[in-house]
Motif scaffolding. Structure first.
Motif, short mmCIF file in Angstrom:
data_model
loop_
_atom_site.label_atom_id
_atom_site.label_comp_id
_atom_site.label_asym_id
_atom_site.label_seq_id
_atom_site.Cartn_x
_atom_site.Cartn_y
_atom_site.Cartn_z
N GLN A 34 27.97 -4.59 -10.54
CA GLN A 34 28.83 -4.41 -11.85
C GLN A 34 29.93 -3.29 -11.69
OE1 GLN A 34 25.27 -3.18 -14.42
NE2 GLN A 34 26.63 -2.70 -16.22
N PHE A 36 32.20 -0.45 -13.77
CA PHE A 36 32.16 0.36 -14.63
C PHE A 36 33.42 1.28 -14.91
CE2 PHE A 36 27.45 0.69 -15.45
CZ PHE A 36 26.87 0.06 -14.24
N GLN A 38 34.51 5.23 -16.01
CA GLN A 38 34.13 6.76 -16.45
C GLN A 38 35.08 7.47 -16.89
OE1 GLN A 38 31.88 9.06 -13.26
NE2 GLN A 38 30.65 10.09 -14.90
N GLY A 41 33.92 14.00 -17.92
CA GLY A 41 33.02 14.36 -18.89
C GLY A 41 32.12 13.47 -19.83
N LYS A 42 32.20 12.28 -19.21
CA LYS A 42 31.27 11.36 -20.01
C LYS A 42 30.53 10.26 -19.04
CE LYS A 42 32.91 11.71 -24.16
NZ LYS A 42 32.15 12.07 -25.35
N GLY A 43 29.69 9.57 -19.46
CA GLY A 43 28.86 8.71 -18.82
C GLY A 43 29.45 7.39 -18.42
N LEU A 44 29.01 6.70 -17.98
CA LEU A 44 29.44 5.37 -17.31
C LEU A 44 29.46 4.33 -18.56
CD1 LEU A 44 28.96 6.82 -14.89
CD2 LEU A 44 28.62 4.64 -13.85
N SER A 46 29.80 0.25 -18.98
CA SER A 46 29.96 -0.96 -18.32
C SER A 46 31.05 -1.86 -18.67
CB SER A 46 28.62 -1.94 -18.65
OG SER A 46 28.64 -3.20 -18.12
N LEU A 89 34.33 2.62 -11.21
CA LEU A 89 33.03 2.61 -10.28
C LEU A 89 32.56 1.09 -10.33
CD1 LEU A 89 31.51 5.69 -11.68
CD2 LEU A 89 32.17 5.56 -9.43
N PHE A 99 20.49 0.13 -7.71
CA PHE A 99 21.87 -0.16 -7.68
C PHE A 99 22.44 0.94 -6.84
CE2 PHE A 99 24.06 -2.44 -10.35
CZ PHE A 99 23.77 -2.88 -11.48
N PHE A 101 25.89 2.79 -5.68
CA PHE A 101 27.33 3.13 -6.43
C PHE A 101 28.31 3.29 -5.41
CE2 PHE A 101 27.35 3.30 -11.03
CZ PHE A 101 25.82 3.07 -11.28
N GLY A 102 29.59 2.84 -5.33
CA GLY A 102 30.66 3.40 -4.77
C GLY A 102 31.19 4.78 -5.41
N THR A 103 32.18 5.45 -4.34
CA THR A 103 32.44 6.72 -5.21
C THR A 103 33.58 6.79 -6.13
OG1 THR A 103 34.08 6.88 -3.10
CG2 THR A 103 31.65 7.98 -3.04
N TYR B 35 20.05 9.05 -12.32
CA TYR B 35 20.96 8.96 -11.22
C TYR B 35 21.39 10.41 -11.38
CZ TYR B 35 21.58 3.94 -11.64
OH TYR B 35 21.11 2.59 -11.69
N GLY B 42 28.81 9.87 -5.19
CA GLY B 42 29.08 8.74 -6.22
C GLY B 42 27.55 9.00 -6.78
N LEU B 43 27.11 7.89 -7.39
CA LEU B 43 25.83 8.09 -8.32
C LEU B 43 24.72 7.66 -7.25
CD1 LEU B 43 28.02 7.66 -10.60
CD2 LEU B 43 25.88 7.41 -11.91
N PHE B 90 22.61 11.79 -14.87
CA PHE B 90 22.69 10.73 -15.79
C PHE B 90 21.42 9.69 -15.95
CE2 PHE B 90 27.17 10.86 -16.98
CZ PHE B 90 27.83 11.26 -15.58
N GLN B 101 23.58 -2.02 -17.43
CA GLN B 101 22.93 -0.64 -17.59
C GLN B 101 23.92 0.10 -18.91
OE1 GLN B 101 21.80 1.53 -14.31
NE2 GLN B 101 20.43 -0.31 -13.45
N PHE B 103 24.50 3.78 -20.23
CA PHE B 103 24.35 5.45 -19.65
C PHE B 103 24.55 6.31 -20.82
CE2 PHE B 103 24.65 5.35 -14.85
CZ PHE B 103 24.59 4.10 -14.72
N GLY B 104 23.83 7.40 -20.66
CA GLY B 104 23.98 8.74 -21.56
C GLY B 104 25.47 9.23 -20.91
N ASP B 105 25.53 10.60 -21.67
CA ASP B 105 26.64 11.32 -21.40
C ASP B 105 26.65 12.28 -20.36
OD1 ASP B 105 28.21 11.23 -24.79
OD2 ASP B 105 28.42 9.95 -23.17
#
Lengths: 111, 112
Positions: A34, A36, A38, A41-44, A46, A89, A99, A101-103, B35, B42-43, B90, B101, B103-105
């Motif tokens: 997947q 994403f 970002q 200050g916010k979430g991810l 998709s 990401l 999952f 994740f990459g950085t 996460y 990363g996450l 998160f 998925q 995600f929240g903030d």
């Protein structure tokens, strides 16, 4: 353990340019991958999800490809815009449903 | 519109205190995830749940616990906060493993 790498860590391009973001993973036994976005200050959010049986997915100006045998995925962004500036990401889901994740790659599109 | 909300958005606490971060989703998703995001890492997955009363450990579960008493909520508890747990947390949810998925903030947690 799955290791996911994204290179480069940061990228700056002029508006209108087409660009490719890279993601590599060490364990090819993935369930899906997947991409994403970002914002600070916010979430991810998709963008695209590619199942292990698929080779690519497209949404608007975005195209993601998956090559399991080489452990690589790319995200292609066409005709980049300043609003595309964000961190991108990738995350690989193994058959254990976890999952990894990459950085991320921080993208700046210059007007 | 369905959403996933986290609270608080920011929290500062002291080492040794118990802290609980809330996650509430209105998607009616079975799967929920926690996460943490740290610079350079990363996450990383802490805990996840596939349904009510189901919980599973992720990659970095030490020092954290979750419980799932209903579909909508998956609170994350730090039993005895440590400075190494300073991070952005998160919460995410999905209906099936093969779906994206949501995600929240995030919650920014500082432990002094």
């Amino acid at each position: 353990k799955q290791e996911v790498t994204q290179i480069p860590a940061a990228l700056s391009v002029p508006e209108g340019e087409n660009l490719v973001l890279n993601c590599s993973f060490t364990d090819s036994a993935i369930y899906n991958l997947q991409w994403f976005r970002q914002d600070p200050g916010k979430g991810l959010t998709s963008l695209l999800l590619i199942q292990s049986s698929q080779r690519e997915q497209t949404s608007g100006r975005l195209n993601a490809s998956l090559d399991k045998s080489s452990g690589r995925s790319t995200l292609y962004i066409a005709a980049s815009q300043p609003g595309d500036s964000a961190t991108y990401l990738c995350a690989a889901m193994n058959t254990g449903n976890q999952f990894y994740f990459g950085t991320g790659t921080s993208l700046t599109v210059i007007p | 519109d369905a959403e996933i909300t986290q609270s608080p958005r920011h929290k500062i606490t002291e080492t040794g205190r118990q802290v609980t971060l809330a996650c509430h989703q209105t998607w009616n998703h079975n799967n929920m995830f926690w996460y943490r995001q740290d610079l350079g890492h990363g996450l990383r997955l802490i805990h996840y749940s596939y349904g009510v009363h189901d919980t599973n450990k992720g990659e970095v579960s030490d020092g954290y616990s979750v419980s799932r008493s209903n579909t909508e909520d998956l609170p994350l508890t730090l039993e005895s906060a440590a400075s190494s747990q300073t991070s952005v947390y998160f919460c995410a949810s999905s209906e099936f493993s093969w779906e994206p998925q949501h995600f929240g903030d995030g919650t920014r947690l500082s432990i002094l």
